[in-house]
Design a protein around this motif. Structure first.
Motif, mmCIF file in Angstrom:
data_model
loop_
_atom_site.group_PDB
_atom_site.id
_atom_site.type_symbol
_atom_site.label_atom_id
_atom_site.label_comp_id
_atom_site.label_asym_id
_atom_site.label_seq_id
_atom_site.Cartn_x
_atom_site.Cartn_y
_atom_site.Cartn_z
ATOM 1 N N HIS A 167 40.899 24.163 57.328
ATOM 2 C CA HIS A 167 39.641 24.708 57.831
ATOM 3 C C HIS A 167 39.865 25.919 58.722
ATOM 4 N N ARG A 168 40.867 25.865 59.586
ATOM 5 C CA ARG A 168 41.065 26.926 60.572
ATOM 6 C C ARG A 168 41.818 28.135 60.020
ATOM 7 N N ARG A 169 42.790 27.895 59.155
ATOM 8 C CA ARG A 169 43.655 28.976 58.661
ATOM 9 C C ARG A 169 43.801 28.888 57.141
ATOM 10 N N PRO A 170 42.752 29.201 56.385
ATOM 11 C CA PRO A 170 42.846 29.120 54.923
ATOM 12 C C PRO A 170 43.864 30.107 54.373
ATOM 13 N N THR A 171 44.364 29.807 53.177
ATOM 14 C CA THR A 171 45.381 30.637 52.537
ATOM 15 C C THR A 171 44.832 31.250 51.256
ATOM 16 N N PRO A 172 44.385 32.504 51.291
ATOM 17 C CA PRO A 172 43.895 33.163 50.068
ATOM 18 C C PRO A 172 44.975 33.220 48.993
ATOM 19 N N SER A 173 44.550 33.089 47.732
ATOM 20 C CA SER A 173 45.491 33.021 46.607
ATOM 21 C C SER A 173 45.795 34.408 46.041
ATOM 22 N N VAL A 174 46.285 35.302 46.885
ATOM 23 C CA VAL A 174 46.549 36.676 46.450
ATOM 24 C C VAL A 174 47.644 36.721 45.387
ATOM 25 N N LYS A 175 48.748 36.022 45.629
ATOM 26 C CA LYS A 175 49.862 36.041 44.676
ATOM 27 C C LYS A 175 49.441 35.441 43.339
ATOM 28 N N ALA A 176 48.681 34.348 43.384
ATOM 29 C CA ALA A 176 48.201 33.733 42.144
ATOM 30 C C ALA A 176 47.282 34.684 41.386
ATOM 31 N N GLY A 177 46.398 35.363 42.103
ATOM 32 C CA GLY A 177 45.494 36.306 41.456
ATOM 33 C C GLY A 177 46.239 37.427 40.761
ATOM 34 N N ARG A 178 47.295 37.918 41.396
ATOM 35 C CA ARG A 178 48.086 38.981 40.783
ATOM 36 C C ARG A 178 48.818 38.485 39.537
ATOM 37 N N LEU A 179 49.380 37.294 39.595
ATOM 38 C CA LEU A 179 50.056 36.734 38.418
ATOM 39 C C LEU A 179 49.088 36.602 37.242
ATOM 40 N N LEU A 180 47.879 36.140 37.539
ATOM 41 C CA LEU A 180 46.882 35.944 36.492
ATOM 42 C C LEU A 180 46.485 37.267 35.860
ATOM 43 N N LEU A 181 46.352 38.319 36.670
ATOM 44 C CA LEU A 181 45.983 39.621 36.125
ATOM 45 C C LEU A 181 47.141 40.281 35.388
ATOM 46 N N GLU A 182 48.306 40.305 36.008
ATOM 47 C CA GLU A 182 49.445 41.015 35.432
ATOM 48 C C GLU A 182 49.849 40.449 34.078
ATOM 49 N N ASN A 183 49.640 39.140 33.889
ATOM 50 C CA ASN A 183 50.019 38.509 32.617
ATOM 51 C C ASN A 183 48.851 38.343 31.653
ATOM 52 N N GLY A 184 47.661 38.762 32.077
ATOM 53 C CA GLY A 184 46.494 38.691 31.206
ATOM 54 C C GLY A 184 46.049 37.281 30.895
ATOM 55 N N TRP A 185 46.309 36.339 31.794
ATOM 56 C CA TRP A 185 45.990 34.939 31.517
ATOM 57 C C TRP A 185 44.525 34.579 31.756
ATOM 58 N N ALA A 186 43.971 34.983 32.894
ATOM 59 C CA ALA A 186 42.631 34.526 33.272
ATOM 60 C C ALA A 186 41.546 35.314 32.551
ATOM 61 N N SER A 187 40.619 34.596 31.924
ATOM 62 C CA SER A 187 39.471 35.254 31.299
ATOM 63 C C SER A 187 38.312 35.389 32.273
ATOM 64 N N SER A 188 38.275 34.519 33.290
ATOM 65 C CA SER A 188 37.280 34.619 34.359
ATOM 66 C C SER A 188 37.912 34.080 35.631
ATOM 67 N N LEU A 189 37.360 34.494 36.773
ATOM 68 C CA LEU A 189 37.945 34.085 38.049
ATOM 69 C C LEU A 189 36.880 34.167 39.141
ATOM 70 N N ARG A 207 55.245 29.250 34.950
ATOM 71 C CA ARG A 207 55.368 30.398 35.846
ATOM 72 C C ARG A 207 54.913 30.043 37.258
ATOM 73 N N PHE A 208 53.810 29.327 37.372
ATOM 74 C CA PHE A 208 53.333 28.923 38.698
ATOM 75 C C PHE A 208 54.335 27.978 39.356
ATOM 76 N N ARG A 209 54.964 27.107 38.561
ATOM 77 C CA ARG A 209 55.985 26.212 39.107
ATOM 78 C C ARG A 209 57.164 27.019 39.636
ATOM 79 N N GLN A 210 57.599 28.003 38.875
ATOM 80 C CA GLN A 210 58.724 28.848 39.295
ATOM 81 C C GLN A 210 58.419 29.587 40.597
ATOM 82 N N GLU A 211 57.162 29.999 40.762
ATOM 83 C CA GLU A 211 56.761 30.752 41.953
ATOM 84 C C GLU A 211 56.404 29.840 43.126
ATOM 85 N N GLY A 212 56.449 28.523 42.905
ATOM 86 C CA GLY A 212 56.104 27.584 43.973
ATOM 87 C C GLY A 212 54.629 27.573 44.309
#
Length: 348
Positions: free
Chosen positions: A205-227, A301-306
């Protein structure tokens, strides 16, 4: 009537801005992030990167509406104010780069409290390599208002939208939901005492963690059709994708991620863990859709990136909406278009 600033008359508006911001970013950091001229003039000067488009998001946090002094420390408020905007950039697959910060400060927020707020804001800025380049400062009669605009970049023509989900695809999350809502519940019951709340829930609640790295992986690899990022609640964001894409999202109850801390807390306090997961909000993880042919590759890929990843349902043809298939079987049930809404009654 005492006005904001009476306690320390030597500091005018610009003096306060300097006190809160001066020396926070060094010259090397500003040059690396593309700031040719930062705070101190009428406008900032930024460097544009060829082949990229700008992403711009603004979010406002109001005392007593978005945060309570009993549940959030000053540095937490500053951190979260920036993090919520960083998450919007992540939801488009972009890179957050610059921030403008405007504050309306009431008499109850003295210079030292505001310094702590900016400590948290700059901590978040450093973590996500965001340069704070300006803003505005005014007085307020009663409650603090913090408004942050984040500017990011994304490869031209490739920003991931909510409108690309297709029937036959899988629905995924880049992290669990419900933790922030449970943390808020615990902090309010315990009047802000951290020892009364499981640490992971309070932190969510106090210190959320935005998924910036995940968002970049999804875009760079063309995986996500919507987000979409989960700010107002999983159900609400799922409805946004369904309506934007003209599809139905079928969530599977037994696929939803339920952390041990969340389940235990809900059980001990008579709450529904599924309701927290669906309607809690402010988790700032990403909700998206992906072709089934990418499932194994995405997992690996997500497993490899932790990075966490959960598949929680499927996209189907039909009238736009969201349904959930019960773990015990039976016909899917409609999920209400409900989450946090500032102008609706009965929100969480």
């Amino acid at each position: 009537m005492k006005k904001w600033g009476d306690a320390v008359p030597p500091l005018d508006e610009f003096g306060r801005i300097r006190a809160w911001t001066e020396g926070r970013h060094n010259a090397e950091f500003l040059a690396r992030t593309g700031v040719a001229l930062g705070i101190g003039d009428d406008a900032a000067v930024l460097s544009e990167r060829p082949g990229q488009e700008w992403l711009v998001s603004v979010d406002t946090m109001v005392e007593q509406v978005h945060f309570l002094n009993e549940t959030m420390g000053e540095s937490d408020i500053g951190y979260k104010a920036l993090a919520s905007n960083v998450s919007d950039i992540a939801a488009m697959g972009g890179v957050p780069r610059f921030a403008l910060v405007s504050v309306s400060v009431p008499p109850s927020w003295d210079a030292e409290r505001m310094k702590r707020l900016y400590d948290g804001l700059y901590e978040c800025a450093e973590r996500y390599h965001v340069a704070v380049i300006g803003g505005d400062t005014t007085s307020a009669p009663r409650d603090l208002v913090v408004s942050v605009t984040v500017i990011g970049t994304v490869e031209a023509g490739r920003a991931i939208r909510r409108s690309g989900a297709k029937p036959g695809q899988l629905v995924f999350l880049t992290g669990p939901t419900g933790l922030s809502a449970a943390g808020l519940h615990g902090l309010m019951r315990g009047r802000g005492q951290l020892d009364k709340v499981p640490p992971r829930l309070a932190q969510a609640h106090r210190r959320p963690t935005p998924s910036v790295k995940a968002g970049r992986l999804l875009l760079e690899n063309g995986w996500a059709s919507s987000l979409n990022d989960v700010s107002d609640g999983l159900a609400s964001e799922a409805w946004e994708i369904a309506e934007a894409s003209s599809v139905k999202l079928l969530l599977k109850e037994d696929w939803l991620p339920l952390s041990g801390e969340l389940s235990a807390y809900a059980r001990d306090h008579g709450l529904s863990p599924i309701d927290l997961v669906l309607f809690g909000g402010e988790d700032y993880v990403l909700l998206g859709t992906v072709d089934k042919r990418y499932e194994s590759e995405l997992k690996e890929r997500f497993r490899q990136e932790g990075l966490p990843l959960f598949f929680i349902g499927e996209v189907e043809e039909g009238a736009p909406g969201v349904e959930m298939e019960n773990a015990k079987g039976g016909l899917p049930k409609p999920i209400a278009k409900r989450g946090y809404n500032h102008f609706a009654e009965g929100t969480m």
